[in-house]
Design an enzyme around this catalytic site. Structure first.
Site, PDB file in Angstrom:
ATOM      1  N   ASN A 124      76.425  67.408  40.399  1.00 40.36           N
ATOM      2  CA  ASN A 124      75.643  68.432  41.107  1.00 40.36           C
ATOM      3  C   ASN A 124      76.545  69.609  41.437  1.00 40.36           C
ATOM      4  O   ASN A 124      77.739  69.589  41.133  1.00 40.36           O
ATOM      5  CB  ASN A 124      74.993  67.826  42.363  1.00 40.36           C
ATOM      6  CG  ASN A 124      76.043  67.269  43.295  1.00 40.36           C
ATOM      7  OD1 ASN A 124      76.883  68.001  43.801  1.00 40.36           O
ATOM      8  ND2 ASN A 124      76.021  65.949  43.485  1.00 40.36           N
ATOM      9  N   ASP A 128      72.376  60.341  43.608  1.00 34.03           N
ATOM     10  CA  ASP A 128      71.479  59.224  43.922  1.00 34.03           C
ATOM     11  C   ASP A 128      71.304  58.310  42.716  1.00 34.03           C
ATOM     12  O   ASP A 128      70.946  57.149  42.862  1.00 34.03           O
ATOM     13  CB  ASP A 128      70.101  59.758  44.347  1.00 34.03           C
ATOM     14  CG  ASP A 128      70.164  60.427  45.715  1.00 34.03           C
ATOM     15  OD1 ASP A 128      70.945  59.949  46.564  1.00 34.03           O
ATOM     16  OD2 ASP A 128      69.446  61.429  45.930  1.00 34.03           O
ATOM     17  N   LYS A 166      81.349  58.691  22.174  1.00 35.66           N
ATOM     18  CA  LYS A 166      80.566  59.903  22.409  1.00 35.66           C
ATOM     19  C   LYS A 166      79.167  59.763  21.792  1.00 35.66           C
ATOM     20  O   LYS A 166      79.046  59.345  20.629  1.00 35.66           O
ATOM     21  CB  LYS A 166      81.291  61.100  21.788  1.00 35.66           C
ATOM     22  CG  LYS A 166      80.634  62.407  22.093  1.00 35.66           C
ATOM     23  CD  LYS A 166      81.367  63.560  21.427  1.00 35.66           C
ATOM     24  CE  LYS A 166      80.484  64.783  21.449  1.00 35.66           C
ATOM     25  NZ  LYS A 166      80.708  65.680  20.351  1.00 35.66           N
ATOM     26  N   LYS A 170      65.926  61.298  58.128  1.00 32.56           N
ATOM     27  CA  LYS A 170      67.186  60.703  57.664  1.00 32.56           C
ATOM     28  C   LYS A 170      68.040  60.244  58.850  1.00 32.56           C
ATOM     29  O   LYS A 170      68.709  59.209  58.785  1.00 32.56           O
ATOM     30  CB  LYS A 170      67.960  61.702  56.795  1.00 32.56           C
ATOM     31  CG  LYS A 170      67.289  61.935  55.451  1.00 32.56           C
ATOM     32  CD  LYS A 170      67.974  63.019  54.620  1.00 32.56           C
ATOM     33  CE  LYS A 170      67.141  63.361  53.394  1.00 32.56           C
ATOM     34  NZ  LYS A 170      67.695  64.471  52.609  1.00 32.56           N
TER      35      LYS A 170
HETATM   36  N1  CTP Z   1      74.270  59.978  50.941  1.00 35.95           N
HETATM   37  C1  CTP Z   1      75.057  58.870  50.705  1.00 35.95           C
HETATM   38  N2  CTP Z   1      74.861  58.126  49.565  1.00 35.95           N
HETATM   39  C2  CTP Z   1      73.914  58.462  48.680  1.00 35.95           C
HETATM   40  C3  CTP Z   1      73.109  59.597  48.897  1.00 35.95           C
HETATM   41  C4  CTP Z   1      73.303  60.334  50.040  1.00 35.95           C
HETATM   42  O1  CTP Z   1      75.924  58.560  51.521  1.00 35.95           O
HETATM   43  N3  CTP Z   1      73.781  57.737  47.584  1.00 35.95           N
HETATM   44  C5  CTP Z   1      74.477  60.740  52.175  1.00 35.95           C
HETATM   45  C6  CTP Z   1      74.979  62.144  51.979  1.00 35.95           C
HETATM   46  O2  CTP Z   1      76.393  62.185  51.990  1.00 35.95           O
HETATM   47  C7  CTP Z   1      74.389  62.866  53.181  1.00 35.95           C
HETATM   48  C8  CTP Z   1      73.106  62.120  53.455  1.00 35.95           C
HETATM   49  O3  CTP Z   1      73.244  60.852  52.810  1.00 35.95           O
HETATM   50  O4  CTP Z   1      75.219  62.744  54.317  1.00 35.95           O
HETATM   51  C9  CTP Z   1      71.855  62.771  52.993  1.00 35.95           C
HETATM   52  O5  CTP Z   1      71.950  63.108  51.645  1.00 35.95           O
HETATM   53  P1  CTP Z   1      70.779  63.897  50.932  1.00 35.95           P
HETATM   54  O6  CTP Z   1      71.148  64.127  49.498  1.00 35.95           O
HETATM   55  O7  CTP Z   1      70.349  65.059  51.763  1.00 35.95           O
HETATM   56  O8  CTP Z   1      69.556  62.885  51.032  1.00 35.95           O
HETATM   57  P2  CTP Z   1      69.180  61.552  50.348  1.00 35.95           P
HETATM   58  O9  CTP Z   1      69.343  60.443  51.348  1.00 35.95           O
HETATM   59  O10 CTP Z   1      69.884  61.381  49.031  1.00 35.95           O
HETATM   60  O11 CTP Z   1      67.615  61.757  50.150  1.00 35.95           O
HETATM   61  P3  CTP Z   1      66.814  62.812  49.228  1.00 35.95           P
HETATM   62  O12 CTP Z   1      67.621  62.941  47.959  1.00 35.95           O
HETATM   63  O13 CTP Z   1      65.526  62.111  49.027  1.00 35.95           O
HETATM   64  O14 CTP Z   1      66.687  64.074  50.003  1.00 35.95           O
END
Ligand code: CTP
Length: 403
Positions: free
Chosen positions: A212, A281, A291, A339
């Site tokens: 990302n 995620d 590759k 959250k």
């Molecule tokens: N986070 C984490 N591990 C993951 C995903 C997220 O520890 N696999 C943590 C991030 O570091 C952040 C928080 O969760 O502190 C929220 O991350 P965010 O990307 O805003 O949300 P998600 O929980 O991934 O939910 P969504 O993608 O549905 O918004």
């Protein structure tokens, strides 16, 4: 750039006779740019490398050299310079000048000023590595540290004398961090803080990955802010191109699974954890060992879910104060609140990833801080350094019980 903690501070810069004296020109400029008032004292040796005229132009102030300059005599500079400044920075400090400080000599203006000073003295040695590592120099350094002078250790690398080793004048960001820390309230002293930063990379084959746009800037600013406030900081960083702040321990990871391992294995030792990283995620369900070759038609990727690190921390939390981030493009506050509750957090920092001023890679941020107790604090548009300081202001307020 954040308003520096050095803005308005009166800094006396001592420049000694080392080839690194040329770097003192940049130090003067950098301090001025941060809004400090700079007065330069050049030793006889220093003046052989860089003309006092240069320092006068760069500091826009009178430069001091001789102890016996008649024009200055009425102002008693050897006593008063160390009283009229907030800090003395000696950069570069030579082996000879360090001997003077260790012996309490006062045979030139700089050593007399330092002997009579009532403000903190920060010494940045620069010399050949054999000179630096010689037991005599090391003993003198130990002596001045015992007197309460602060040492900014030299860097290791190639030197003007073509030798390699410790002895290069510390880089400006290291010196700056040291000085700013001196002017920062140490309200996180004794606390262990873990910060995660940057993106993760999820490999697809030996050359490709899913990731990302996180730059790591917010997380690195948080790690630096905690360090400046006196915390012992562990930064778990995904891949990014930023220089970690000096004095911060860094664990470099690549994937979400590696970040999970690194964070979970240190969690029990921590007092405060700030999960700023943009963790993927999902990851490709399999990583090809060769590759992937181009084929006609579309390539369908099979993705597997990654563990939510923050949720695991929330489940395991004992005494730790847990701060999450929420990167949102809509329904910011509602999503942040969800959250905060679902991941069992003490605080969540919500930011808008859609705006150019606040999204990934920008130098500024506008966040809203939500707390477990129902507090809502909207911060204005600030640099990421200022935002980091404001986040720790809230953390310190809420953990004032020494948790
Ligand atoms: N986070 C984490 N591990 C993951 C995903 C997220 O520890 N696999 C943590 C991030 O570091 C952040 C928080 O969760 O502190 C929220 O991350 P965010 O990307 O805003 O949300 P998600 O929980 O991934 O939910 P969504 O993608 O549905 O918004």
């Amino acid at each position: 750039m954040a308003a520096s903690l050095l803005a308005g501070k009166k800094i006396l810069l001592g420049v000694c006779g080392s080839i690194a004296a040329y770097k003192a020109c940049d130090i003067t400029r950098n301090l001025k740019k941060l809004g400090a008032e700079v007065t330069v004292v050049v030793t006889d040796g220093g003046a052989r490398f860089v003309s006092p005229l240069t320092f006068a132009a760069l500091s826009a102030a009178r430069v001091y050299g001789s102890m016996f300059a008649e024009a200055e005599a009425h102002a008693i500079p050897h006593i008063n310079l160390g009283r009229q400044h907030d800090l003395i920075l000696v950069a570069p400090a030579t082996a000879q000048t360090i001997v003077r400080f260790a012996m309490g000599l006062a045979d030139d203006l700089l050593s007399a000023v330092v002997l009579a000073a009532t403000c903190p003295v920060v010494v940045c040695p620069a010399m050949n590595s054999k000179m630096y590592t010689h037991p005599a120099t090391q003993a003198n350094i130990k002596t001045i540290v015992d007197y309460g002078y602060q040492l900014v250790e030299p860097a290791t690398g190639a030197m003007a004398c073509k030798e390699e080793g410790p002895g290069r004048l510390a880089d400006w960001p290291v010196i700056r961090d040291h000085l700013e820390r001196l002017f920062t309230p140490q309200d996180l002293a004794g606390r262990r803080v873990l910060v995660t930063a940057g993106p993760t990379e999820e490999p697809l084959d030996p050359v490709r990955f899913l990731s990302n746009r996180s730059s790591g800037k917010m997380g690195y600013a948080l790690a630096r802010a905690a360090m400046l406030r006196g915390a012992e900081v562990l930064l778990v960083s995904g891949p990014c191109c930023l220089m970690p702040p000096a004095g911060v321990e860094v664990l470099h990871v690549r994937t979400a699974a590696q970040m999970y391992e690194a964070v979970l294995s240190h969690f029990s030792e921590m007092d405060i954890v700030v999960k700023c990283a943009a963790v993927s995620d999902f990851r490709p369900a399999t990583c090809a060992s060769e590759k992937l070759k181009k084929k006609d038609g579309a390539l369908l990727l099979d993705l597997a879910g990654n563990a939510d690190i923050l949720r695991s921390l929330g489940d395991k939390k004992q005494q730790q104060f847990l701060v999450g981030f929420a990167a949102e493009s809509q329904n910011h506050l509602a999503e942040g609140k969800r959250k905060l509750a679902e991941k069992n957090l003490d605080m969540i920092v919500v930011n808008d990833i859609k705006s150019r001023e606040t999204g990934f890679q920008s130098d500024t941020n506008r966040v809203t801080i939500l707390t477990h107790q129902g507090g809502v604090r909207e911060l204005q548009l600030l640099s990421k350094e200022e935002t980091a300081m404001a986040i720790f202001d809230e953390v310190v307020n809420l953990t004032g019980d020494g948790r």
